[in-house]
Design a protein around this motif. Structure first.
Motif, PDB file in Angstrom:
ATOM      1  N   LEU A 116       4.807   2.182 -11.025  1.00 40.85           N
ATOM      2  CA  LEU A 116       4.846   3.609 -11.346  1.00 40.85           C
ATOM      3  C   LEU A 116       6.146   3.952 -12.068  1.00 40.85           C
ATOM      4  N   LEU A 117       7.266   3.384 -11.628  1.00 40.34           N
ATOM      5  CA  LEU A 117       8.528   3.617 -12.330  1.00 40.34           C
ATOM      6  C   LEU A 117       8.452   3.112 -13.762  1.00 40.34           C
ATOM      7  N   LEU A 118       7.900   1.915 -13.924  1.00 39.16           N
ATOM      8  CA  LEU A 118       7.867   1.271 -15.233  1.00 39.16           C
ATOM      9  C   LEU A 118       6.988   2.016 -16.226  1.00 39.16           C
ATOM     10  N   TYR A 119       5.872   2.561 -15.769  1.00 43.01           N
ATOM     11  CA  TYR A 119       4.897   3.138 -16.698  1.00 43.01           C
ATOM     12  C   TYR A 119       4.910   4.661 -16.759  1.00 43.01           C
ATOM     13  N   THR A 120       5.851   5.296 -16.036  1.00 45.73           N
ATOM     14  CA  THR A 120       5.990   6.750 -16.153  1.00 45.73           C
ATOM     15  C   THR A 120       7.415   7.165 -16.491  1.00 45.73           C
ATOM     16  N   GLY A 121       8.384   6.283 -16.250  1.00 45.76           N
ATOM     17  CA  GLY A 121       9.772   6.614 -16.547  1.00 45.76           C
ATOM     18  C   GLY A 121      10.429   7.516 -15.526  1.00 45.76           C
ATOM     19  N   ILE A 122       9.790   7.721 -14.367  1.00 47.94           N
ATOM     20  CA  ILE A 122      10.397   8.591 -13.368  1.00 47.94           C
ATOM     21  C   ILE A 122      11.573   7.891 -12.696  1.00 47.94           C
ATOM     22  N   ARG A 123      12.454   8.680 -12.110  1.00 46.13           N
ATOM     23  CA  ARG A 123      13.615   8.148 -11.408  1.00 46.13           C
ATOM     24  C   ARG A 123      13.207   7.630 -10.031  1.00 46.13           C
ATOM     25  N   LYS A 124      14.098   6.833  -9.443  1.00 50.97           N
ATOM     26  CA  LYS A 124      13.829   6.276  -8.121  1.00 50.97           C
ATOM     27  C   LYS A 124      13.526   7.374  -7.103  1.00 50.97           C
ATOM     28  N   SER A 125      14.370   8.409  -7.070  1.00 48.38           N
ATOM     29  CA  SER A 125      14.199   9.482  -6.090  1.00 48.38           C
ATOM     30  C   SER A 125      12.910  10.256  -6.336  1.00 48.38           C
ATOM     31  N   GLU A 126      12.535  10.420  -7.599  1.00 50.73           N
ATOM     32  CA  GLU A 126      11.304  11.146  -7.911  1.00 50.73           C
ATOM     33  C   GLU A 126      10.087  10.379  -7.421  1.00 50.73           C
ATOM     34  N   GLY A 127      10.128   9.053  -7.554  1.00 48.95           N
ATOM     35  CA  GLY A 127       9.030   8.241  -7.052  1.00 48.95           C
ATOM     36  C   GLY A 127       8.927   8.293  -5.542  1.00 48.95           C
ATOM     37  N   LEU A 128      10.079   8.337  -4.867  1.00 47.40           N
ATOM     38  CA  LEU A 128      10.082   8.380  -3.400  1.00 47.40           C
ATOM     39  C   LEU A 128       9.627   9.740  -2.872  1.00 47.40           C
ATOM     40  N   LYS A 129       9.808  10.785  -3.666  1.00 48.71           N
ATOM     41  CA  LYS A 129       9.422  12.131  -3.240  1.00 48.71           C
ATOM     42  C   LYS A 129       8.007  12.513  -3.683  1.00 48.71           C
ATOM     43  N   LEU A 131       4.165  13.130  -3.938  1.00 52.49           N
ATOM     44  CA  LEU A 131       3.230  13.419  -2.853  1.00 52.49           C
ATOM     45  C   LEU A 131       1.860  12.808  -3.133  1.00 52.49           C
ATOM     46  N   ALA A 132       1.236  12.318  -2.062  1.00 57.29           N
ATOM     47  CA  ALA A 132      -0.089  11.726  -2.200  1.00 57.29           C
ATOM     48  C   ALA A 132      -1.102  12.754  -2.696  1.00 57.29           C
ATOM     49  N   ALA A 133      -0.974  13.993  -2.223  1.00 56.75           N
ATOM     50  CA  ALA A 133      -1.926  15.044  -2.599  1.00 56.75           C
ATOM     51  C   ALA A 133      -1.829  15.403  -4.078  1.00 56.75           C
ATOM     52  N   ASP A 134      -0.697  15.105  -4.700  1.00 57.13           N
ATOM     53  CA  ASP A 134      -0.499  15.425  -6.115  1.00 57.13           C
ATOM     54  C   ASP A 134      -0.842  14.258  -7.029  1.00 57.13           C
ATOM     55  N   THR A 135      -1.339  13.168  -6.470  1.00 54.62           N
ATOM     56  CA  THR A 135      -1.689  11.988  -7.247  1.00 54.62           C
ATOM     57  C   THR A 135      -3.202  11.904  -7.381  1.00 54.62           C
ATOM     58  N   LYS A 136      -3.700  11.974  -8.599  1.00 58.04           N
ATOM     59  CA  LYS A 136      -5.136  12.032  -8.852  1.00 58.04           C
ATOM     60  C   LYS A 136      -5.551  10.883  -9.778  1.00 58.04           C
ATOM     61  N   PRO A 137      -5.798   9.705  -9.211  1.00 59.35           N
ATOM     62  CA  PRO A 137      -6.181   8.560 -10.056  1.00 59.35           C
ATOM     63  C   PRO A 137      -7.428   8.824 -10.885  1.00 59.35           C
ATOM     64  N   GLU A 138      -8.385   9.577 -10.315  1.00 63.47           N
ATOM     65  CA  GLU A 138      -9.619   9.837 -11.052  1.00 63.47           C
ATOM     66  C   GLU A 138      -9.380  10.662 -12.311  1.00 63.47           C
ATOM     67  N   GLU A 139      -8.254  11.383 -12.345  1.00 72.94           N
ATOM     68  CA  GLU A 139      -7.903  12.160 -13.528  1.00 72.94           C
ATOM     69  C   GLU A 139      -6.767  11.501 -14.326  1.00 72.94           C
ATOM     70  N   ARG A 140      -6.392  10.307 -13.904  1.00 72.07           N
ATOM     71  CA  ARG A 140      -5.282   9.575 -14.525  1.00 72.07           C
ATOM     72  C   ARG A 140      -4.044  10.454 -14.637  1.00 72.07           C
ATOM     73  N   ALA A 141      -3.732  11.163 -13.563  1.00 78.25           N
ATOM     74  CA  ALA A 141      -2.613  12.097 -13.592  1.00 78.25           C
ATOM     75  C   ALA A 141      -1.956  12.184 -12.221  1.00 78.25           C
ATOM     76  N   LEU A 155       2.450  13.593 -14.955  1.00 70.71           N
ATOM     77  CA  LEU A 155       2.580  12.195 -15.357  1.00 70.71           C
ATOM     78  C   LEU A 155       1.216  11.667 -15.748  1.00 70.71           C
ATOM     79  N   LYS A 156       1.142  10.967 -16.859  1.00 72.10           N
ATOM     80  CA  LYS A 156      -0.094  10.303 -17.254  1.00 72.10           C
ATOM     81  C   LYS A 156      -0.096   8.892 -16.691  1.00 72.10           C
ATOM     82  N   LEU A 157      -1.175   8.532 -16.011  1.00 68.77           N
ATOM     83  CA  LEU A 157      -1.272   7.223 -15.368  1.00 68.77           C
ATOM     84  C   LEU A 157      -2.012   6.249 -16.272  1.00 68.77           C
ATOM     85  N   ARG A 158      -1.456   5.066 -16.416  1.00 73.06           N
ATOM     86  CA  ARG A 158      -2.136   4.023 -17.187  1.00 73.06           C
ATOM     87  C   ARG A 158      -3.410   3.592 -16.484  1.00 73.06           C
ATOM     88  N   GLU A 159      -4.381   3.178 -17.275  1.00 69.57           N
ATOM     89  CA  GLU A 159      -5.674   2.781 -16.723  1.00 69.57           C
ATOM     90  C   GLU A 159      -5.533   1.629 -15.727  1.00 69.57           C
TER      91      GLU A 159
END
Length: 287
Positions: A116-129, A131-141, A155-159
């Motif tokens: 997730l860090l590698l393919y979104t460019g987020i910081r370490k702390s942002e990745g640790l914070k 939320l599961a509820a804000d992660t929508k794999p079905e929408e790649r977001a 964040l756009k999620l890679r396939e």
């Protein structure tokens, strides 16, 4: 003091706040001038480097004042040299994938975190914070509610990480997307993955007195994944400086411009028009 308390009650970071409260006490906000902050930096960190004074005094003080005053907050100068040495280290794909592969062996969730860090460019702390509820794999977001600059962003999620994220969420419990907490053990997990990628042994837990052996991936830290994302976006994705800013990872184009050294795509294309050897006349190859 009341501004700091309100800042903390709003869920903001506690680090560096205590020394500021101890120094400023009940000083009225109207007296929080540039001179007052400059003096605080010298008093709290008399031998601190400019970048550390910025991180430990200027940045949290200004953030607390902005939280309290909003648009009425005055503009403050940072100390000269506050940005420190701008690092431009990045990983070639083979090295990044080798580290992540070893991280998978340590803990598949850790390997997913690094992806997730590698393919979104987020910081370490942002990745640790995150939320599961804000992660929508079905929408790649995934929705990042806050960041270092306090701006939320999508964040756009890679396939190829959608499936692993979906599987992770099915077996996941807890509000945060990842179970990890920042600390020595978390950092040692990355050390284990780096050393394994170099073919070197590493204890599961860092013993007292243990010294890290020299290895060619010693430059890699969690933030290197962010640098690598930006570098790859420039080199392989064709993003320009404005494109990096528009992803939401930076506000200031000057911060994103450090990756301009990676590839000036238009300039590289012009190499084909340079005089070619063999024609004896020094004319461009396409003439």
């Amino acid at each position: 003091m009341s501004a700091s308390i309100a800042y903390l009650r709003d869920g903001r970071g506690r680090r560096y706040v205590a020394p500021l409260v101890k120094h400023f006490g009940k000083r009225p906000l109207r007296e929080m001038t540039q001179e007052a902050i400059d003096a605080a930096a010298v008093a709290i960190l008399p031998t601190g480097a400019p970048d550390y004074r910025n991180r430990a005094v200027y940045a949290p003080t200004i953030t607390i004042l902005r939280h309290a005053l909003g648009d009425k907050c005055p503009t403050f100068r940072r100390p000269k040299g506050s940005k420190g040495r701008q690092k431009k280290d990045f990983m070639w794909p083979a090295d990044a994938f080798a580290i992540i592969g070893e991280a998978d062996k340590i803990d598949p969730e850790f390997g997913l975190y690094l992806r997730l860090l590698l393919y979104t460019g987020i910081r370490k702390s942002e990745g640790l914070k995150a939320l599961a509820a804000d992660t929508k794999p079905e929408e790649r977001a995934a929705w990042l509610r806050t960041s270092k600059n306090s701006d939320p962003r999508m964040l756009k999620l890679r396939e190829d990480i959608v499936g692993p994220l979906a599987a992770h969420l099915e077996s996941h419990s807890g509000d945060r997307l990842f179970k990890f907490n920042d600390g020595g053990h978390f950092k040692h997990m990355l050390m284990r993955a780096k050393l394994a990628a170099c073919g070197l042994p590493c204890p599961k837990r860092r013993p007292i007195g243990w010294k890290v052996p020299e290895h060619r991936l010693s430059f890699v830290g969690f933030h290197t994944f962010r640098h690598t994302w930006a570098t790859w976006m420039r080199r392989y994705g064709g993003a320009d400086v404005q494109g990096l800013v528009e992803t939401g990872n930076w506000r200031d184009p000057r911060s994103a411009s450090r990756y301009s050294h990676v590839v000036a795509r238009e300039e590289w294309d012009r190499v084909d028009n340079l005089p070619a050897m063999g024609n004896g006349r020094g004319k461009a190859a396409n003439e």
